[in-house]
Design an enzyme around this catalytic site. Structure first.
Site, PDB file in Angstrom:
ATOM      1  N   LYS A 101      25.837 -91.110  -2.303  1.00 14.66           N
ATOM      2  CA  LYS A 101      27.288 -91.397  -2.257  1.00 14.66           C
ATOM      3  C   LYS A 101      27.818 -91.088  -0.862  1.00 14.66           C
ATOM      4  O   LYS A 101      28.574 -91.870  -0.293  1.00 14.66           O
ATOM      5  CB  LYS A 101      28.037 -90.513  -3.266  1.00 14.66           C
ATOM      6  CG  LYS A 101      27.918 -90.933  -4.719  1.00 14.66           C
ATOM      7  CD  LYS A 101      28.844 -90.055  -5.575  1.00 14.66           C
ATOM      8  CE  LYS A 101      28.558 -90.177  -7.043  1.00 14.66           C
ATOM      9  NZ  LYS A 101      29.274 -89.221  -7.870  1.00 14.66           N
ATOM     10  N   GLU A 107      33.475 -96.861  -7.373  1.00 13.20           N
ATOM     11  CA  GLU A 107      33.295 -98.098  -8.140  1.00 13.20           C
ATOM     12  C   GLU A 107      34.490 -98.321  -9.070  1.00 13.20           C
ATOM     13  O   GLU A 107      35.073 -99.411  -9.137  1.00 13.20           O
ATOM     14  CB  GLU A 107      32.015 -98.035  -9.001  1.00 13.20           C
ATOM     15  CG  GLU A 107      30.712 -98.059  -8.230  1.00 13.20           C
ATOM     16  CD  GLU A 107      30.197 -96.676  -7.879  1.00 13.20           C
ATOM     17  OE1 GLU A 107      31.013 -95.723  -7.801  1.00 13.20           O
ATOM     18  OE2 GLU A 107      28.981 -96.546  -7.673  1.00 13.20           O
ATOM     19  N   GLU A 123      19.437 -87.802 -15.683  1.00 12.20           N
ATOM     20  CA  GLU A 123      20.440 -87.105 -14.867  1.00 12.20           C
ATOM     21  C   GLU A 123      20.467 -85.626 -15.248  1.00 12.20           C
ATOM     22  O   GLU A 123      20.816 -84.773 -14.438  1.00 12.20           O
ATOM     23  CB  GLU A 123      21.835 -87.739 -15.048  1.00 12.20           C
ATOM     24  CG  GLU A 123      22.818 -87.374 -13.946  1.00 12.20           C
ATOM     25  CD  GLU A 123      24.083 -88.230 -13.925  1.00 12.20           C
ATOM     26  OE1 GLU A 123      24.160 -89.203 -13.151  1.00 12.20           O
ATOM     27  OE2 GLU A 123      25.005 -87.926 -14.692  1.00 12.20           O
ATOM     28  N   LYS A 162      36.087 -89.389 -15.265  1.00  9.45           N
ATOM     29  CA  LYS A 162      36.290 -87.946 -15.393  1.00  9.45           C
ATOM     30  C   LYS A 162      37.021 -87.419 -14.158  1.00  9.45           C
ATOM     31  O   LYS A 162      37.992 -86.702 -14.262  1.00  9.45           O
ATOM     32  CB  LYS A 162      34.934 -87.268 -15.584  1.00  9.45           C
ATOM     33  CG  LYS A 162      35.026 -85.777 -15.756  1.00  9.45           C
ATOM     34  CD  LYS A 162      33.676 -85.174 -16.075  1.00  9.45           C
ATOM     35  CE  LYS A 162      33.747 -83.666 -15.897  1.00  9.45           C
ATOM     36  NZ  LYS A 162      32.506 -82.989 -16.166  1.00  9.45           N
ATOM     37  N   HIS A 199       6.598-108.633 -26.199  1.00 12.39           N
ATOM     38  CA  HIS A 199       6.213-109.837 -25.450  1.00 12.39           C
ATOM     39  C   HIS A 199       6.414-109.646 -23.958  1.00 12.39           C
ATOM     40  O   HIS A 199       6.467-110.613 -23.207  1.00 12.39           O
ATOM     41  CB  HIS A 199       7.017-111.034 -25.971  1.00 12.39           C
ATOM     42  CG  HIS A 199       6.761-111.270 -27.432  1.00 12.39           C
ATOM     43  ND1 HIS A 199       5.726-112.047 -27.891  1.00 12.39           N
ATOM     44  CD2 HIS A 199       7.360-110.757 -28.539  1.00 12.39           C
ATOM     45  CE1 HIS A 199       5.729-112.030 -29.220  1.00 12.39           C
ATOM     46  NE2 HIS A 199       6.704-111.254 -29.633  1.00 12.39           N
ATOM     47  N   GLY A 240      29.921 -85.748 -17.912  1.00 16.20           N
ATOM     48  CA  GLY A 240      30.109 -87.202 -18.006  1.00 16.20           C
ATOM     49  C   GLY A 240      29.157 -87.842 -18.999  1.00 16.20           C
ATOM     50  O   GLY A 240      29.552 -88.643 -19.851  1.00 16.20           O
ATOM     51  N   ARG A 241      27.885 -87.459 -18.945  1.00 19.84           N
ATOM     52  CA  ARG A 241      26.890 -88.099 -19.822  1.00 19.84           C
ATOM     53  C   ARG A 241      26.939 -87.561 -21.250  1.00 19.84           C
ATOM     54  O   ARG A 241      26.188 -88.020 -22.104  1.00 19.84           O
ATOM     55  CB  ARG A 241      25.498 -87.943 -19.219  1.00 19.84           C
ATOM     56  CG  ARG A 241      25.098 -86.529 -18.847  1.00 19.84           C
ATOM     57  CD  ARG A 241      23.881 -86.517 -17.938  1.00 19.84           C
ATOM     58  NE  ARG A 241      23.514 -85.187 -17.460  1.00 19.84           N
ATOM     59  CZ  ARG A 241      24.031 -84.601 -16.392  1.00 19.84           C
ATOM     60  NH1 ARG A 241      24.965 -85.214 -15.689  1.00 19.84           N
ATOM     61  NH2 ARG A 241      23.644 -83.400 -16.019  1.00 19.84           N
TER      62      ARG A 241
HETATM   63  O1  F6P Z   1      27.307 -90.456 -10.094  1.00 15.54           O
HETATM   64  C1  F6P Z   1      27.056 -89.754 -11.253  1.00 15.54           C
HETATM   65  C2  F6P Z   1      28.312 -89.444 -12.017  1.00 15.54           C
HETATM   66  O2  F6P Z   1      28.951 -88.341 -11.497  1.00 15.54           O
HETATM   67  C3  F6P Z   1      27.977 -89.249 -13.494  1.00 15.54           C
HETATM   68  O3  F6P Z   1      27.538 -87.988 -13.789  1.00 15.54           O
HETATM   69  C4  F6P Z   1      29.255 -89.657 -14.152  1.00 15.54           C
HETATM   70  O4  F6P Z   1      29.061 -89.936 -15.495  1.00 15.54           O
HETATM   71  C5  F6P Z   1      29.609 -90.863 -13.329  1.00 15.54           C
HETATM   72  O5  F6P Z   1      29.232 -90.517 -12.012  1.00 15.54           O
HETATM   73  C6  F6P Z   1      31.037 -91.290 -13.371  1.00 15.54           C
HETATM   74  O6  F6P Z   1      31.913 -90.277 -12.961  1.00 15.54           O
HETATM   75  P1  F6P Z   1      33.436 -90.323 -13.299  1.00 15.54           P
HETATM   76  O7  F6P Z   1      33.595 -90.340 -14.765  1.00 15.54           O
HETATM   77  O8  F6P Z   1      34.018 -89.081 -12.669  1.00 15.54           O
HETATM   78  O9  F6P Z   1      34.024 -91.564 -12.674  1.00 15.54           O
END
Ligand code: F6P
Length: 541
Positions: free
Chosen positions: A506, A206, A346, A200, A377, A260-261
């Site tokens: 972060k 990452e 979240e 987003k 199990h 995002g979610r």
């Molecule tokens: O760290 C949480 C977050 O901001 C989430 O809300 C989001 O889905 C995810 O990181 C990834 O963010 P992006 O889509 O901006 O890379």
């Protein structure tokens, strides 16, 4: 709200509401009284601690919290995400009636439709081979690089809809741990691999780091000129995508009013669409739209998200249960609990209400789970006999996709039903002892062993039943949980749509990187963190 919480607690005590077993014995119609439906989807909440008095008070609590008005504000595009000054409009992404949805004076639907049709054309091109790699070969594999909402939604749904999968193989890389991308790339041929960079913000460390590794994979094997053929992107930050060097024709946008979610319905769903085709993706959106319409129009006692939300809030805030387990009896929903963890925790894991004062009572519970029968199990021991009560949410289809393995599906169904039955029914000491005596245990030993075999019972569960896990059914299930989170969030009094709680870690990670790399010392750090840095550096090879 505290006065209603108190009234509910009094009602629980007066009506012995948590003796669910007794409630079944007293009312032969309890199942039909407390099960509601939407199409082929049935929600049975009769095995929870509700009764007419509790339901009336819960409706009062939802009314007092203003759930209905806030629901309409959300659908109308009001900026209900106050801390980020944003509208919350994932519902516009599946607004199949195409009625105007206005944000800042403009209808968002033309843009929504334009991106959806661009996604459809791209997905068709990849699936047919019309859009191919740099050497002209058809793509056999797509790799989505994203994390959180830019990973969990497409990853979970692609697995869930495996029977509809007739496009290229889909892979998901999320973790900054190089092991994730390295193990994935090992399986792939660069000539036939397409990477989708999904973020987003297009700043997430990452994703950006994995994207660079993927870029090097293509450039090293096929040359720099090939890169453009092997990348697409999904983002709200189109300027940043352009700076990364991805051709604008392969960039699919969405908007800041999509959390995002909550973004699986947007271009973030592109890998799912490529996997199952635009038509099935459309059916997935249709399922969510059916829930949106139902949520806005059904009376509260027949309204699935309302009931699910009210019961969830009651279990957390009145009965004090700290977690809930989500157990799909469906192997293809094995990532569903992980998906819900982000969606729910979240959204509702907050410590302050809208005006910034502390939450009065509790906010969202811990959500966790694994598919049945595997969980049986592993952790079901604790669900049945542990000292905490953990409400369980079961889900089961009447039909699998393997007609030749019908017997296995029958076993699956009977196990699912048996677990909720056992949680309810339990086993008394007398029953346990009688069982031991029947197995020829001596009287004194049976007396000693029987307590270990007692199940208290009266442990609550909810069960969803549906025909089959189709794209429509999956869209419906996800949207149902989204709105449940909304209802609970309003009842907790919080903003479910920001996520400030992810920021501190972060920021600190950015500060610790040069320390871990040795460019900066550990002065000023707490002794544990400094000791751990030293331990890692001391072991580095
Ligand atoms: O760290 C949480 C977050 O901001 C989430 O809300 C989001 O889905 C995810 O990181 C990834 O963010 P992006 O889509 O901006 O890379």
């Amino acid at each position: 709200m505290q006065s209603i919480v108190k009234a509910l607690r009094d009602a629980v005590a007066e009506t012995a509401a948590t003796d669910i077993r007794a409630a079944f014995a007293a009312d032969p119609d309890r199942f039909s009284r407390y099960s509601i439906g939407l199409g082929d989807l049935l929600l049975d909440f009769s095995k929870t601690a509700v009764n007419p008095k509790i339901m009336t008070l819960l409706a009062e609590a939802a009314g007092k919290a203003g759930v209905a008005a806030k629901r309409e504000a959300m659908f109308a595009g009001e900026k209900i995400n106050l801390t980020e000054k944003r509208a919350v409009l994932h519902t516009a992404l599946r607004n199949r009636a195409n009625t105007p949805v206005i944000v800042d004076g403009a209808d968002v639907m033309p843009d929504v439709n334009a991106v959806l049709s661009a996604m459809g054309a791209f997905a068709d091109g990849i699936r047919s081979g019309k859009i191919a790699g740099a050497t002209g070969k058809k793509f056999t594999d797509i790799v989505n690089i994203g994390i959180g909402g830019s990973d969990l939604g497409p990853a979970m749904t692609t697995l869930a809809l495996a029977p509809y999968h007739d496009g290229p193989r889909a892979h998901y890389v999320s973790n900054v741990d190089g092991a994730h991308i390295a193990d994935t790339l090992k399986l792939l041929d660069p000539e036939t691999t397409l990477f989708i960079i999904a973020s987003k913000t297009f700043t997430t460390i990452e994703t950006m780091t994995n994207a660079k590794s993927a870029r090097a994979f293509i450039a090293d094997k096929l040359g720099e000129a090939a890169v453009g053929h092997h990348f697409a992107a999904v983002s709200t930050a189109l300027d940043k995508v352009a700076a990364f060097g991805i051709d604008s024709a392969r960039v699919f946008g969405f908007w800041d009013w999509v959390g995002g979610r909550y973004s699986i319905w947007s271009a973030i769903g592109l890998p799912l669409m490529i996997s199952v085709g635009p038509e099935n993706f459309g059916a997935f959106l249709d399922g969510a739209y059916a829930v949106d319409t139902h949520f806005r129009s059904a009376p509260f006692e027949k309204n699935l998200p309302m009931v699910l939300g009210m019961v969830g809030w009651y279990q957390r805030n009145v009965l004090g249960y700290t977690s809930r387990a989500v157990i799909p009896y469906d192997q293809r929903l094995s990532r569903f609990a992980a998906y819900l963890q982000q969606l729910d925790m979240e959204s509702n894991g907050k410590g302050v209400v809208i005006d910034g004062s502390p939450v009065d009572g509790s906010s969202g519970p811990v959500v966790w789970g694994e598919p049945g029968t595997n969980g049986q199990h592993a952790f079901f021991q604790l669900l049945h006999q542990g000292t905490d009560i953990i409400p369980v949410e079961f889900m089961i289809a009447a039909n699998g996709f393997e007609p030749k393995l019908r017997y296995q599906h029958e076993l699956l169904m009977s196990n699912c039903l048996a677990q909720s039955q056992a949680l309810l029914k339990g086993r008394t000491k007398a029953e346990a002892k009688a069982q031991l005596l029947a197995q020829k245990w001596a009287e004194d030993e049976a007396e000693k062993i029987a307590p270990h075999r007692v199940f208290t019972g009266n442990r609550p569960s909810i069960t969803f039943v549906y025909d089959r896990l189709t794209p429509f059914a999956l869209g419906r299930l996800i949207a149902l949980y989204e709105h449940r989170v909304f209802v609970e969030g309003v009842m907790f009094g919080i903003n479910s749509f920001d996520q400030w709680g992810v920021e501190l870690g972060k920021e600190l990670a950015t500060g610790l990187l040069p320390v871990v790399q040795g460019a900066k010392g550990t002065e000023g750090l707490d002794s544990s963190t400094a000791g751990l840095v030293a331990a890692l550096k001391g072991r580095a090879e």
